[in-house]
Enzyme design. Structure first.
Site, mmCIF file in Angstrom:
data_model
loop_
_atom_site.group_PDB
_atom_site.id
_atom_site.type_symbol
_atom_site.label_atom_id
_atom_site.label_comp_id
_atom_site.label_asym_id
_atom_site.label_seq_id
_atom_site.Cartn_x
_atom_site.Cartn_y
_atom_site.Cartn_z
ATOM 1 N N LEU A 150 -5.536 9.060 16.142
ATOM 2 C CA LEU A 150 -6.307 10.292 15.970
ATOM 3 C C LEU A 150 -7.633 10.235 16.735
ATOM 4 C CD1 LEU A 150 -5.419 10.594 12.199
ATOM 5 C CD2 LEU A 150 -4.782 12.244 13.983
ATOM 6 N N LYS A 186 -12.878 -3.974 19.950
ATOM 7 C CA LYS A 186 -12.642 -2.876 20.907
ATOM 8 C C LYS A 186 -13.969 -2.368 21.497
ATOM 9 C CE LYS A 186 -10.959 1.015 22.662
ATOM 10 N NZ LYS A 186 -10.154 1.072 23.855
ATOM 11 N N LYS A 245 -17.624 8.089 24.395
ATOM 12 C CA LYS A 245 -17.327 7.988 22.953
ATOM 13 C C LYS A 245 -17.422 6.524 22.496
ATOM 14 C CE LYS A 245 -13.516 7.919 19.721
ATOM 15 N NZ LYS A 245 -12.082 8.003 19.458
HETATM 16 P P1 NAD Z 1 -5.651 13.230 22.105
HETATM 17 O O1 NAD Z 1 -6.718 14.215 21.807
HETATM 18 O O2 NAD Z 1 -4.757 13.437 23.271
HETATM 19 O O3 NAD Z 1 -4.683 13.096 20.807
HETATM 20 C C1 NAD Z 1 -5.111 13.202 19.484
HETATM 21 C C2 NAD Z 1 -4.061 14.011 18.735
HETATM 22 O O4 NAD Z 1 -4.422 14.058 17.346
HETATM 23 C C3 NAD Z 1 -3.959 15.456 19.228
HETATM 24 O O5 NAD Z 1 -2.614 15.740 19.606
HETATM 25 C C4 NAD Z 1 -4.401 16.279 18.010
HETATM 26 O O6 NAD Z 1 -3.705 17.527 17.891
HETATM 27 C C5 NAD Z 1 -4.057 15.344 16.868
HETATM 28 N N1 NAD Z 1 -4.786 15.623 15.642
HETATM 29 C C6 NAD Z 1 -6.098 15.891 15.483
HETATM 30 N N2 NAD Z 1 -6.385 16.081 14.172
HETATM 31 C C7 NAD Z 1 -5.224 15.900 13.503
HETATM 32 C C8 NAD Z 1 -4.863 15.967 12.130
HETATM 33 N N3 NAD Z 1 -5.759 16.234 11.192
HETATM 34 N N4 NAD Z 1 -3.574 15.741 11.792
HETATM 35 C C9 NAD Z 1 -2.657 15.477 12.744
HETATM 36 N N5 NAD Z 1 -2.929 15.408 14.065
HETATM 37 C C10 NAD Z 1 -4.194 15.621 14.430
HETATM 38 O O7 NAD Z 1 -6.365 11.814 22.163
HETATM 39 P P2 NAD Z 1 -5.776 10.441 22.787
HETATM 40 O O8 NAD Z 1 -6.227 10.305 24.178
HETATM 41 O O9 NAD Z 1 -4.330 10.330 22.438
HETATM 42 O O10 NAD Z 1 -6.624 9.385 21.942
HETATM 43 C C11 NAD Z 1 -6.284 9.054 20.597
HETATM 44 C C12 NAD Z 1 -7.134 7.862 20.166
HETATM 45 O O11 NAD Z 1 -6.883 6.769 21.050
HETATM 46 C C13 NAD Z 1 -8.642 8.123 20.228
HETATM 47 O O12 NAD Z 1 -9.237 7.529 19.097
HETATM 48 C C14 NAD Z 1 -9.064 7.468 21.544
HETATM 49 O O13 NAD Z 1 -10.407 7.055 21.518
HETATM 50 C C15 NAD Z 1 -8.111 6.288 21.588
HETATM 51 N N6 NAD Z 1 -7.845 5.767 22.941
HETATM 52 C C16 NAD Z 1 -7.547 6.617 23.969
HETATM 53 C C17 NAD Z 1 -7.293 6.090 25.234
HETATM 54 C C18 NAD Z 1 -6.952 7.003 26.393
HETATM 55 O O14 NAD Z 1 -6.938 6.522 27.533
HETATM 56 N N7 NAD Z 1 -6.656 8.269 26.172
HETATM 57 C C19 NAD Z 1 -7.336 4.702 25.452
HETATM 58 C C20 NAD Z 1 -7.613 3.848 24.375
HETATM 59 C C21 NAD Z 1 -7.866 4.407 23.121
#
Ligand code: NAD
Length: 289
Positions: free
Chosen positions: A64, A168, A243
């Site tokens: 999330l 992390k 972030k």
């Molecule tokens: P993203 O915004 O693409 O995905 C998050 C998803 O969560 C969305 O599809 C959204 O609709 C859903 N969501 C939000 N609130 C919700 C709820 N209450 N119930 C159900 N679903 C809900 O983000 P992401 O890039 O997939 O990142 C997710 C996590 O991973 C973050 O914490 C981010 O910091 C971490 N992260 C991301 C990356 C990257 O390269 N994108 C790398 C490492 C870590």
């Protein structure tokens, strides 16, 4: 294993698909209809609420956006709704305090929970090559390891609850600072009349070497293929680096740690994102130097 998966975005979508490929029955939920459609294409069973998705689950995995959402999803719709025999795994990147608070609430209700944030971006999530850093008890880690191994190339026990998040943000604080230092050095080498490929050949084998240089060089056409070769599209968005640096600054303040380089990196990425560049890969900060 019957695994509920909450949050099927850029990262979670590919991770859920890899759990299916490993033979798990994945019960998926996301607020976004597009994310749910993609999950169905990847043979997940989709639901219309978190509560429905976690019914009868043996494990719950979440991916999330932030700590407030993780807190509310677990507090309202996971704890007390899924069997206490289910292992809870939050893979989101969130602040250490919230990770510990949610784990304590889960433990008080009879669950085992780990924080398991990842290193590696969307390609690693899709390819099943993430690195997981896990915080939680030895027993919880032993249960989490085989589930996480289906989505990653490395699963490392970082310590007690919250230790995964701590590892992390410390790691990404190094990454933010070394990326800026690498960008500065290339920009200065250019001004001093050095050929940038030659500078790369020297520094990548000398003491200036870092991951930011040798695996993710910010200069187009130099080093291995990286977002710089693709107009700084894709990769790890500057907004996500910001972030993580904000989380690191919060944690440093709470712990009384001196982090002048991390702080400067946070300031520079904040300025870069405010100028409308948050969607570019974080190596694009070289354009400002
Ligand atoms: P993203 O915004 O693409 O995905 C998050 C998803 O969560 C969305 O599809 C959204 O609709 C859903 N969501 C939000 N609130 C919700 C709820 N209450 N119930 C159900 N679903 C809900 O983000 P992401 O890039 O997939 O990142 C997710 C996590 O991973 C973050 O914490 C981010 O910091 C971490 N992260 C991301 C990356 C990257 O390269 N994108 C790398 C490492 C870590």
């Amino acid at each position: 294993m019957k695994i509920a998966f909450i949050g099927l975005g850029n990262m979670g979508g590919g991770m859920a698909a890899n759990l299916v490929k490993a033979g798990h029955e994945v019960h998926a939920f996301d607020l976004s209809p597009d994310a749910l459609a993609r999950a169905r294409d990847n043979r997940c069973q989709t639901y219309t609420s978190v509560r429905e998705a976690v019914q009868g689950a043996e494990a719950v995995v979440s991916m999330l956006p932030n700590g407030a959402i993780v807190d509310s999803v677990y507090g309202a719709d996971v704890i007390g709704q899924t069997p206490t025999s289910a292992l809870l795994l939050d893979c989101s990147t969130i602040d250490v305090d919230t990770a510990r608070k949610v784990e304590a609430a889960a433990r008080a209700a009879g669950y085992a929970m780990v924080d398991a944030p990842v290193s590696g971006g969307i390609a690693a999530a899709n390819g099943g090559t993430l690195t997981f850093m896990v915080g939680g008890s030895a027993e919880a880690f032993a249960r989490a390891e085989p589930i996480l191994a289906a989505m990653g190339k490395a699963v490392i026990h970082a310590g007690v609850s919250g230790a995964g998040q701590a590892a992390k943000i410390c790691n990404n604080m190094i990454l933010g600072a070394t990326m800026i230092a690498t960008c500065e050095a290339f920009a200065m080498a250019d001004k001093l009349g050095l050929d940038l490929q030659t500078f790369f050949d020297i520094s990548s084998k000398a003491s200036g070497q870092s991951w930011s240089m040798t695996s993710y060089c910010p200069v187009p056409g130099v080093g291995p293929q990286s977002p710089a070769d693709n107009g700084y599209q894709g990769g790890f968005a500057a907004a996500l680096m910001l972030k993580d640096l904000k989380l690191a600054m919060e944690a440093a303040q709470g712990a009384g740690a001196q982090v002048p380089m991390g702080q400067r990196a946070e300031e520079l990425y904040a300025r870069f994102a405010e100028a409308g560049n948050g969607g570019l890969d974080f190596s694009a900060i070289i354009k400002t130097l």
